[in-house]
Design an enzyme around this catalytic site. Structure first.
Site, PDB file in Angstrom:
ATOM      1  N   LEU A   1      -6.975  -5.272   7.244  1.00  0.00           N
ATOM      2  CA  LEU A   1      -6.742  -6.339   6.267  1.00  0.00           C
ATOM      3  C   LEU A   1      -7.208  -5.989   4.858  1.00  0.00           C
ATOM      4  O   LEU A   1      -6.688  -6.515   3.875  1.00  0.00           O
ATOM      5  CB  LEU A   1      -7.452  -7.624   6.712  1.00  0.00           C
ATOM      6  CG  LEU A   1      -6.655  -8.546   7.614  1.00  0.00           C
ATOM      7  CD1 LEU A   1      -7.516  -9.713   8.064  1.00  0.00           C
ATOM      8  CD2 LEU A   1      -5.423  -9.070   6.901  1.00  0.00           C
ATOM      9  N   SER A   2      -8.209  -5.129   4.754  1.00  0.00           N
ATOM     10  CA  SER A   2      -8.716  -4.713   3.442  1.00  0.00           C
ATOM     11  C   SER A   2      -9.072  -5.907   2.549  1.00  0.00           C
ATOM     12  O   SER A   2      -8.655  -5.983   1.393  1.00  0.00           O
ATOM     13  CB  SER A   2      -7.707  -3.797   2.737  1.00  0.00           C
ATOM     14  OG  SER A   2      -7.557  -2.587   3.444  1.00  0.00           O
TER      15      SER A   2
ATOM     16  N   ASN B   1       1.436   3.411  -2.953  1.00  0.00           N
ATOM     17  CA  ASN B   1       2.048   3.858  -4.205  1.00  0.00           C
ATOM     18  C   ASN B   1       1.620   5.274  -4.567  1.00  0.00           C
ATOM     19  O   ASN B   1       2.447   6.111  -4.948  1.00  0.00           O
ATOM     20  CB  ASN B   1       1.669   2.916  -5.352  1.00  0.00           C
ATOM     21  CG  ASN B   1       2.298   1.547  -5.226  1.00  0.00           C
ATOM     22  OD1 ASN B   1       3.197   1.334  -4.422  1.00  0.00           O
ATOM     23  ND2 ASN B   1       1.813   0.610  -6.024  1.00  0.00           N
TER      24      ASN B   1
ATOM     25  N   ARG C   1       0.158   9.270 -10.036  1.00  0.00           N
ATOM     26  CA  ARG C   1       0.013   8.006  -9.323  1.00  0.00           C
ATOM     27  C   ARG C   1       0.669   6.855 -10.081  1.00  0.00           C
ATOM     28  O   ARG C   1       1.192   5.923  -9.470  1.00  0.00           O
ATOM     29  CB  ARG C   1      -1.474   7.703  -9.104  1.00  0.00           C
ATOM     30  CG  ARG C   1      -2.156   8.606  -8.086  1.00  0.00           C
ATOM     31  CD  ARG C   1      -3.645   8.299  -7.986  1.00  0.00           C
ATOM     32  NE  ARG C   1      -3.885   6.925  -7.613  1.00  0.00           N
ATOM     33  CZ  ARG C   1      -3.910   6.478  -6.355  1.00  0.00           C
ATOM     34  NH1 ARG C   1      -3.672   7.315  -5.344  1.00  0.00           N
ATOM     35  NH2 ARG C   1      -4.157   5.212  -6.092  1.00  0.00           N
TER      36      ARG C   1
ATOM     37  N   SER D   1     -10.420  -6.934  -5.986  1.00  0.00           N
ATOM     38  CA  SER D   1     -11.656  -6.893  -6.763  1.00  0.00           C
ATOM     39  C   SER D   1     -12.341  -5.535  -6.642  1.00  0.00           C
ATOM     40  O   SER D   1     -13.192  -5.191  -7.465  1.00  0.00           O
ATOM     41  CB  SER D   1     -12.604  -8.011  -6.305  1.00  0.00           C
ATOM     42  OG  SER D   1     -12.804  -7.957  -4.897  1.00  0.00           O
ATOM     43  N   GLU D   2     -11.955  -4.731  -5.638  1.00  0.00           N
ATOM     44  CA  GLU D   2     -12.500  -3.382  -5.480  1.00  0.00           C
ATOM     45  C   GLU D   2     -11.729  -2.342  -6.287  1.00  0.00           C
ATOM     46  O   GLU D   2     -12.199  -1.220  -6.488  1.00  0.00           O
ATOM     47  CB  GLU D   2     -12.495  -2.979  -4.004  1.00  0.00           C
ATOM     48  CG  GLU D   2     -13.515  -3.700  -3.139  1.00  0.00           C
ATOM     49  CD  GLU D   2     -13.036  -5.070  -2.705  1.00  0.00           C
ATOM     50  OE1 GLU D   2     -11.810  -5.311  -2.708  1.00  0.00           O
ATOM     51  OE2 GLU D   2     -13.891  -5.919  -2.381  1.00  0.00           O
ATOM     52  N   ASN D   3     -10.537  -2.705  -6.768  1.00  0.00           N
ATOM     53  CA  ASN D   3      -9.709  -1.724  -7.474  1.00  0.00           C
ATOM     54  C   ASN D   3     -10.273  -1.322  -8.833  1.00  0.00           C
ATOM     55  O   ASN D   3      -9.833  -0.321  -9.420  1.00  0.00           O
ATOM     56  CB  ASN D   3      -8.288  -2.260  -7.668  1.00  0.00           C
ATOM     57  CG  ASN D   3      -7.453  -2.238  -6.406  1.00  0.00           C
ATOM     58  OD1 ASN D   3      -6.489  -2.979  -6.269  1.00  0.00           O
ATOM     59  ND2 ASN D   3      -7.823  -1.384  -5.445  1.00  0.00           N
TER      60      ASN D   3
ATOM     61  N   ASP E   1       0.827  -1.204   0.000  1.00  0.00           N
ATOM     62  CA  ASP E   1       0.000   0.000   0.000  1.00  0.00           C
ATOM     63  C   ASP E   1       0.862   1.256   0.000  1.00  0.00           C
ATOM     64  O   ASP E   1       1.952   1.273   0.574  1.00  0.00           O
ATOM     65  CB  ASP E   1      -0.913   0.003   1.240  1.00  0.00           C
ATOM     66  CG  ASP E   1      -2.078   0.952   1.084  1.00  0.00           C
ATOM     67  OD1 ASP E   1      -2.746   0.917   0.033  1.00  0.00           O
ATOM     68  OD2 ASP E   1      -2.315   1.744   1.993  1.00  0.00           O
TER      69      ASP E   1
END
Length: 227
Positions: free
Chosen positions: A177-178, A4, A15, A48-50, A2
């Protein structure tokens, strides 16, 4: 992995520059894991949320995967690394699926280390998928509902043939944990690192491992010091 985007923003960069530098941190971390004799290393590369991120950023991340397949898989194969990719594939572009399958097939007999890449992965989706498969087995009369055990669930996860993680490292100061390996991390140790992922290096990796080695693992029972 995490931070970046925050790493890039602090430097006045887009980004995408952070993601590119993050790939360099991946290469360093994999090399360090090999040097340290680690058997399994799992990297959470794309959740899967990205997909909800800006289209341009998602496209850049997918192209990073393509470049990884072109450049890095051959080098990892030479070093005896087995590549496994976990996550949902049905909705991925066909060329991405082909790259994943090719990397897995090419390296499947390697034994130096297993590099697990969580791509298009979400732990809740993974558990729901396992439950659906078990429900189908019950419907077919192959399994009684009251016979279902945690071992049955584990056998239907993407990681059925992969040990649960001993240590989970999260960078960029985040302490959650996300949606990562929720089932498998039941007794994992956690180390939270303030540095952003592009800054992560072998020294910080070693510090995380030393912290892990100093802890007592009880697994719900009596004290068991880490070896």
């Amino acid at each position: 992995m995490d931070g970046n985007g925050r790493w890039a923003r602090r430097r006045g960069l887009p980004r995408t520059a952070g993601h590119s530098q993050g790939v360099e941190a991946v290469r360093k971390t994999v090399a360090a894991a090999l040097d340290l004799g680690i058997d399994y290393l799992t990297l959470y590369s794309f959740s899967s949320e990205n997909w909800s991120r800006p289209k341009e950023e998602v496209g850049y991340l997918l192209n990073l995967l393509r470049r990884f397949a072109d450049r890095d898989v051959a080098l990892l194969h030479e070093r005896g690394v087995r590549i496994r990719v976990i996550g949902e594939r049905e909705t991925l572009q066909r060329d991405i699926v082909a790259l994943i399958e090719s990397a897995e097939e090419r390296t499947r007999d390697n034994t130096a280390m297993t590099l697990v890449i969580a791509f298009n992965y979400g732990a809740r989706d993974e558990i729901a998928r396992a439950v659906r498969e078990l429900a189908a087995a019950v419907e077919r009369g192959e399994l009684a509902p009251d016979a279902i055990t945690p071992a049955h669930v584990a056998r239907h996860l993407y990681t059925a043939d992969i040990p649960d993680p001993d240590l989970i490292v999260r960078t960029s100061g985040e302490q959650r944990l996300s949606n990562f390996l929720l089932w498998q991390s039941a007794y994992s140790e956690f180390v939270f690192v303030d540095a952003h992922w592009p800054e992560f290096d072998k020294a910080q990796f070693m510090n995380a491992i030393r912290e892990f080695m100093s802890r007592e693992r009880r697994f719900g029972g009596i004290s068991q010091t880490t070896p």
